[in-house]
Motif scaffolding. Sequence first.
Motif, mmCIF file in Angstrom:
data_model
loop_
_atom_site.group_PDB
_atom_site.id
_atom_site.type_symbol
_atom_site.label_atom_id
_atom_site.label_comp_id
_atom_site.label_asym_id
_atom_site.label_seq_id
_atom_site.Cartn_x
_atom_site.Cartn_y
_atom_site.Cartn_z
ATOM 1 N N GLY A 89 39.607 2.824 2.508
ATOM 2 C CA GLY A 89 39.001 3.479 1.354
ATOM 3 C C GLY A 89 37.519 3.171 1.317
ATOM 4 O O GLY A 89 37.042 2.275 2.019
ATOM 5 N N ALA A 90 36.787 3.901 0.505
ATOM 6 C CA ALA A 90 35.344 3.678 0.431
ATOM 7 C C ALA A 90 34.816 4.114 -0.924
ATOM 8 O O ALA A 90 35.423 4.951 -1.600
ATOM 9 C CB ALA A 90 34.621 4.443 1.542
ATOM 10 N N PRO A 138 34.453 13.617 -9.094
ATOM 11 C CA PRO A 138 34.752 12.710 -10.190
ATOM 12 C C PRO A 138 33.947 11.423 -9.981
ATOM 13 O O PRO A 138 33.604 11.075 -8.846
ATOM 14 C CB PRO A 138 36.257 12.456 -10.069
ATOM 15 C CG PRO A 138 36.693 13.044 -8.788
ATOM 16 C CD PRO A 138 35.591 13.877 -8.225
ATOM 17 N N PHE A 139 33.667 10.688 -11.057
ATOM 18 C CA PHE A 139 32.754 9.548 -10.938
ATOM 19 C C PHE A 139 33.000 8.521 -12.031
ATOM 20 O O PHE A 139 33.676 8.790 -13.029
ATOM 21 C CB PHE A 139 31.305 10.041 -11.029
ATOM 22 C CG PHE A 139 30.956 10.596 -12.387
ATOM 23 C CD1 PHE A 139 30.296 9.819 -13.324
ATOM 24 C CD2 PHE A 139 31.299 11.898 -12.732
ATOM 25 C CE1 PHE A 139 29.996 10.322 -14.576
ATOM 26 C CE2 PHE A 139 30.995 12.416 -13.982
ATOM 27 C CZ PHE A 139 30.342 11.627 -14.913
ATOM 28 N N ALA A 140 32.428 7.343 -11.827
ATOM 29 C CA ALA A 140 32.312 6.322 -12.867
ATOM 30 C C ALA A 140 30.821 6.112 -13.094
ATOM 31 O O ALA A 140 30.016 6.257 -12.168
ATOM 32 C CB ALA A 140 32.978 5.028 -12.428
ATOM 33 N N LEU A 141 30.446 5.777 -14.328
ATOM 34 C CA LEU A 141 29.036 5.652 -14.684
ATOM 35 C C LEU A 141 28.759 4.337 -15.388
ATOM 36 O O LEU A 141 29.471 3.972 -16.326
ATOM 37 C CB LEU A 141 28.621 6.816 -15.605
ATOM 38 C CG LEU A 141 27.207 6.770 -16.190
ATOM 39 C CD1 LEU A 141 26.150 6.887 -15.103
ATOM 40 C CD2 LEU A 141 27.030 7.865 -17.230
ATOM 41 N N ASP A 164 34.492 7.684 -5.518
ATOM 42 C CA ASP A 164 35.585 7.195 -4.679
ATOM 43 C C ASP A 164 35.755 8.172 -3.518
ATOM 44 O O ASP A 164 36.581 9.084 -3.583
ATOM 45 C CB ASP A 164 36.858 7.090 -5.522
ATOM 46 C CG ASP A 164 38.002 6.443 -4.769
ATOM 47 O OD1 ASP A 164 37.770 5.862 -3.691
ATOM 48 O OD2 ASP A 164 39.149 6.520 -5.255
ATOM 49 N N LEU A 165 34.922 7.994 -2.480
ATOM 50 C CA LEU A 165 34.910 8.929 -1.353
ATOM 51 C C LEU A 165 34.928 8.161 -0.040
ATOM 52 O O LEU A 165 34.121 7.249 0.154
ATOM 53 C CB LEU A 165 33.640 9.777 -1.357
ATOM 54 C CG LEU A 165 33.410 10.746 -2.507
ATOM 55 C CD1 LEU A 165 32.024 11.356 -2.391
ATOM 56 C CD2 LEU A 165 34.459 11.837 -2.493
#
Length: 195
Positions: A89-90, A138-141, A164-165
């Motif tokens: 994962g990355a 999608p993202f976290a901030l 999360d890519l």
Amino acid sequence: MPLCSPDCAGTLPLYAQNPCGIATRSGGIHRLIFATCDVEIDDPMQLNDWLPWVEACKIRTTGPLLGQKPKGSVEKRRFTACAPEQVSGAEKVITFQDFNADDQGQTDYVFWNAVLADPTRYQVGWLTCGGLFYGFFPFALELDEIIEDSRKGKSFKEGTITLDLLLLPVGRPIAGLEALLVENMTRTCPPVNPA
């Protein structure tokens, strides 16, 4: 002895080469672009496919930013005792500083607080200084305001966006996209409360 069966090997894709030297891309993230989670653009290369979403206030751009995408991090896991660890994962990150301010309407605070309050309602993309669009994801901030310690200093928002890519995001040149977004920055739409 080969590492795998020829049935598993396949072929490698073309790697573009410039016979006259190395072609490079410009750095710098110029603007972040946020879209609501229901936005799905049929053909992102066609501005007409963006227009209904932009006119419905479902896609907004920030003002010009000081942004970058440094090297992300990876997770590794061993799947077999006889082979090295593999990347499982990355995470990619974007860091930015937003110096834009609206002391009359405080719209900069309203915008960022809406995204901070529930980032799962949105997806993010970005425009580079070279005119490439990457997104949407999608993202976290993480975001906070920094107020420097003198009147000669500045107040600005500093943030980190985490994606999360595993694979590299691919940027595309979309002619006229920035102009479309900028000319609609002040568009107002009736608020719609999510169910």
